[in-house]
Motif scaffolding. Structure first.
Motif, PDB file in Angstrom:
ATOM      1  N   LYS A  59     -19.581 -11.181  16.780  1.00 59.42           N
ATOM      2  CA  LYS A  59     -19.039 -10.197  15.833  1.00 59.42           C
ATOM      3  C   LYS A  59     -19.803  -8.894  15.992  1.00 59.42           C
ATOM      4  O   LYS A  59     -20.969  -8.885  16.373  1.00 59.42           O
ATOM      5  N   ASP A  60     -19.109  -7.794  15.679  1.00 57.66           N
ATOM      6  CA  ASP A  60     -19.794  -6.504  15.700  1.00 57.66           C
ATOM      7  C   ASP A  60     -20.512  -6.313  14.361  1.00 57.66           C
ATOM      8  O   ASP A  60     -20.463  -7.173  13.476  1.00 57.66           O
ATOM      9  N   LYS A  61     -21.192  -5.178  14.193  1.00 57.14           N
ATOM     10  CA  LYS A  61     -21.988  -4.970  12.978  1.00 57.14           C
ATOM     11  C   LYS A  61     -21.141  -4.868  11.709  1.00 57.14           C
ATOM     12  O   LYS A  61     -21.636  -5.066  10.622  1.00 57.14           O
ATOM     13  N   GLU A  62     -19.831  -4.601  11.870  1.00 56.99           N
ATOM     14  CA  GLU A  62     -18.931  -4.581  10.701  1.00 56.99           C
ATOM     15  C   GLU A  62     -18.331  -5.962  10.415  1.00 56.99           C
ATOM     16  O   GLU A  62     -17.559  -6.120   9.482  1.00 56.99           O
ATOM     17  N   GLY A  63     -18.638  -6.956  11.255  1.00 59.91           N
ATOM     18  CA  GLY A  63     -18.127  -8.308  11.047  1.00 59.91           C
ATOM     19  C   GLY A  63     -16.808  -8.589  11.740  1.00 59.91           C
ATOM     20  O   GLY A  63     -16.209  -9.639  11.531  1.00 59.91           O
ATOM     21  N   ASN A  64     -16.331  -7.663  12.580  1.00 59.41           N
ATOM     22  CA  ASN A  64     -15.096  -7.897  13.328  1.00 59.41           C
ATOM     23  C   ASN A  64     -15.349  -8.881  14.454  1.00 59.41           C
ATOM     24  O   ASN A  64     -16.371  -8.801  15.148  1.00 59.41           O
ATOM     25  N   ILE A  65     -14.423  -9.796  14.649  1.00 63.68           N
ATOM     26  CA  ILE A  65     -14.556 -10.804  15.705  1.00 63.68           C
ATOM     27  C   ILE A  65     -14.242 -10.169  17.053  1.00 63.68           C
ATOM     28  O   ILE A  65     -13.244  -9.463  17.207  1.00 63.68           O
ATOM     29  N   LEU A  66     -15.103 -10.466  18.035  1.00 64.26           N
ATOM     30  CA  LEU A  66     -14.958  -9.921  19.384  1.00 64.26           C
ATOM     31  C   LEU A  66     -14.657 -11.037  20.376  1.00 64.26           C
ATOM     32  O   LEU A  66     -15.285 -12.093  20.348  1.00 64.26           O
ATOM     33  N   ILE A  67     -13.693 -10.788  21.241  1.00 61.71           N
ATOM     34  CA  ILE A  67     -13.366 -11.712  22.336  1.00 61.71           C
ATOM     35  C   ILE A  67     -13.777 -11.010  23.631  1.00 61.71           C
ATOM     36  O   ILE A  67     -13.322  -9.892  23.885  1.00 61.71           O
ATOM     37  N   PRO A  68     -14.629 -11.635  24.456  1.00 62.30           N
ATOM     38  CA  PRO A  68     -14.997 -10.986  25.720  1.00 62.30           C
ATOM     39  C   PRO A  68     -13.759 -10.774  26.597  1.00 62.30           C
ATOM     40  O   PRO A  68     -12.945 -11.687  26.750  1.00 62.30           O
ATOM     41  N   TYR A  69     -13.611  -9.593  27.145  1.00 62.95           N
ATOM     42  CA  TYR A  69     -12.440  -9.333  27.979  1.00 62.95           C
ATOM     43  C   TYR A  69     -12.439 -10.229  29.213  1.00 62.95           C
ATOM     44  O   TYR A  69     -11.385 -10.540  29.756  1.00 62.95           O
TER      45      TYR A  69
END
Length: 87
Positions: A59-69
């Protein structure tokens, strides 16, 4: 790669992200990329599903979920990711 095969990153925004087995992750909300090289780094999920919330994804610092490209294996009507490459 022929010009007609290239995809603009803005065409990915709003597409549904699914695994190879059809599990729905959410939609592409934004794309994070390296500004100098243009390399795509992560897809940021919008409207993550309850299935996605159970996974321990970056997750980023805002809590958004990240998927590696790097986990993306196909783009078309959906963005298909290899689930084994995201954890």
């Amino acid at each position: 790669m022929a010009d007609e095969d290239k995809k603009f990153s803005k065409q990915l925004i709003g597409k549904t992200v699914v695994s190879k087995t059809g599990k729905r992750f959410g939609e592409v909300g934004d794309i994070i990329f390296e500004t100098r090289s243009g390399e795509l780094i992560h897809l940021m999920l919008a409207s993550p599903t309850s299935y996605t919330e159970k996974l321990e994804l970056e997750k980023d610092k805002e809590g958004n979920i990240l998927i590696p490209y790097s986990a993306v294996i196909a783009t078309g009507d959906f963005v298909v990711v290899a689930e084994e490459d995201i954890a």
